[in-house]
Design a protein around this motif. Structure first.
Motif, short mmCIF file in Angstrom:
data_model
loop_
_atom_site.label_atom_id
_atom_site.label_comp_id
_atom_site.label_asym_id
_atom_site.label_seq_id
_atom_site.Cartn_x
_atom_site.Cartn_y
_atom_site.Cartn_z
N VAL A 1 10.55 -1.34 5.07
CA VAL A 1 10.32 -1.38 3.67
C VAL A 1 11.02 -2.48 3.08
O VAL A 1 10.43 -3.33 2.30
CB VAL A 1 10.40 -0.17 2.94
CG1 VAL A 1 10.52 -0.21 1.43
CG2 VAL A 1 9.38 0.89 3.36
N ARG A 2 12.26 -2.69 3.60
CA ARG A 2 13.14 -3.79 2.89
C ARG A 2 12.62 -5.01 3.39
O ARG A 2 12.62 -6.02 2.46
CB ARG A 2 14.77 -3.46 3.69
CG ARG A 2 15.48 -2.41 2.86
CD ARG A 2 16.80 -2.50 3.04
NE ARG A 2 17.18 -2.35 4.64
CZ ARG A 2 17.80 -1.36 4.89
NH1 ARG A 2 18.44 -0.63 4.18
NH2 ARG A 2 17.83 -1.33 6.46
N TYR B 1 9.58 -6.15 3.89
CA TYR B 1 8.50 -6.39 3.04
C TYR B 1 8.60 -6.54 1.53
O TYR B 1 8.18 -7.38 0.89
CB TYR B 1 7.23 -5.27 3.37
CG TYR B 1 6.45 -5.77 4.70
CD1 TYR B 1 5.74 -6.68 4.84
CD2 TYR B 1 6.64 -4.84 5.68
CE1 TYR B 1 5.24 -7.11 6.24
CE2 TYR B 1 6.16 -5.11 7.05
CZ TYR B 1 5.76 -6.22 7.09
OH TYR B 1 5.07 -6.45 8.31
N GLU B 2 9.59 -5.70 1.24
CA GLU B 2 9.95 -5.89 -0.42
C GLU B 2 10.82 -7.15 -0.43
O GLU B 2 10.39 -7.79 -1.53
CB GLU B 2 10.80 -4.86 -0.61
CG GLU B 2 10.26 -3.39 -0.95
CD GLU B 2 11.10 -2.44 -1.43
OE1 GLU B 2 10.71 -1.59 -2.44
OE2 GLU B 2 12.32 -2.06 -0.92
N PHE C 1 6.40 -7.86 -1.54
CA PHE C 1 5.49 -6.76 -1.44
C PHE C 1 5.99 -5.64 -2.45
O PHE C 1 7.26 -5.34 -2.19
CB PHE C 1 5.10 -6.19 -0.18
CG PHE C 1 4.36 -6.99 0.77
CD1 PHE C 1 2.88 -6.73 1.05
CD2 PHE C 1 4.91 -8.14 1.28
CE1 PHE C 1 2.60 -7.51 2.04
CE2 PHE C 1 4.08 -9.00 2.19
CZ PHE C 1 2.75 -8.74 2.32
N GLU C 2 5.15 -4.79 -3.19
CA GLU C 2 5.69 -3.71 -3.89
C GLU C 2 5.01 -2.50 -3.59
O GLU C 2 4.07 -2.39 -3.09
CB GLU C 2 5.05 -3.83 -5.37
CG GLU C 2 5.61 -5.29 -6.08
CD GLU C 2 5.21 -5.14 -7.41
OE1 GLU C 2 5.07 -4.17 -8.13
OE2 GLU C 2 5.30 -6.46 -7.89
N VAL C 3 5.93 -1.22 -3.09
CA VAL C 3 5.88 -0.06 -2.79
C VAL C 3 4.83 0.78 -3.89
O VAL C 3 5.20 0.57 -5.06
CB VAL C 3 6.83 0.81 -2.48
CG1 VAL C 3 6.68 2.28 -2.22
CG2 VAL C 3 7.56 0.04 -1.60
N ARG C 4 3.73 1.37 -3.40
CA ARG C 4 3.00 1.89 -4.32
C ARG C 4 2.81 3.44 -4.02
O ARG C 4 2.45 4.15 -4.70
CB ARG C 4 1.37 1.41 -4.37
CG ARG C 4 1.39 -0.08 -4.98
CD ARG C 4 1.47 0.08 -6.54
NE ARG C 4 1.60 -1.19 -6.92
CZ ARG C 4 2.53 -1.59 -7.75
NH1 ARG C 4 3.44 -0.73 -8.16
NH2 ARG C 4 2.57 -2.79 -8.44
N GLY D 1 7.84 5.42 0.43
CA GLY D 1 8.96 4.36 0.55
C GLY D 1 9.96 4.41 1.60
O GLY D 1 9.48 5.01 2.72
N THR E 1 3.89 4.76 4.07
CA THR E 1 4.52 3.92 2.79
C THR E 1 3.13 2.73 2.49
O THR E 1 2.77 2.23 3.58
CB THR E 1 5.40 3.15 2.84
OG1 THR E 1 6.85 4.19 3.18
CG2 THR E 1 5.90 2.08 1.57
N LEU F 1 2.05 -0.37 0.72
CA LEU F 1 2.50 -1.60 -0.20
C LEU F 1 1.54 -2.48 -0.77
O LEU F 1 0.37 -2.62 -0.04
CB LEU F 1 3.49 -2.46 0.58
CG LEU F 1 4.65 -1.83 1.23
CD1 LEU F 1 4.80 -1.81 2.76
CD2 LEU F 1 5.99 -2.51 0.62
#
Length: 127
Positions: free
Chosen positions: A30-31, A33-34, A38-41, A44, A50, A52
């Protein structure tokens, strides 16, 4: 839509909704791609699943719960500015495989591998 006798209605693929990748460490993935934008939808870093946002599509990450499937693949995302995303990656301490370049097939792009070895091509059509 009605069709006459002898005519077949043509069916086509309309869009890619999502790609799902198995990951070993959700927090690290997640870290990663963020850091690229990319935004988590949904879900998380502490969840088993998760989703994204990737333009009108989604990149899904699922915690690996089975043996790793060997293979190689790459997915491509088009962005508004390849060089800015490359700079974001470097600023976040990520290591793209090469600097952005213009390809003979008409895209500016670079590749970067995520923590599980999934390869992402960040691209923008030229011209």
């Amino acid at each position: 839509m009605n069709t006459s006798a002898g005519e077949e209605q043509q069916v086509r693929i309309e869009a890619l909704s999502a790609i799902t990748l198995a990951v070993r460490d959700m927090r690290t993935s997640v870290r990663f791609y963020e850091a690229l934008g990319f935004e988590v939808r949904h879900g998380g870093a502490s969840e088993d699943f998760t989703s994204l946002e990737c333009g009108p599509s989604f990149l899904n990450l699922i915690a690996q719960t089975h043996e790793r499937i060997e293979g190689w693949g790459r997915f491509i995302v088009h962005v508004s500015d390849v060089d800015q995303i490359y700079k974001k990656a470097l600023d976040a301490g990520l290591t793209p495989s090469h600097a952005p370049s213009d390809a003979p097939w008409g895209e500016r792009y670079f590749h970067i591998s995520d923590p599980d070895g999934h390869e992402l091509s960040v691209a923008r059509p030229l011209g």
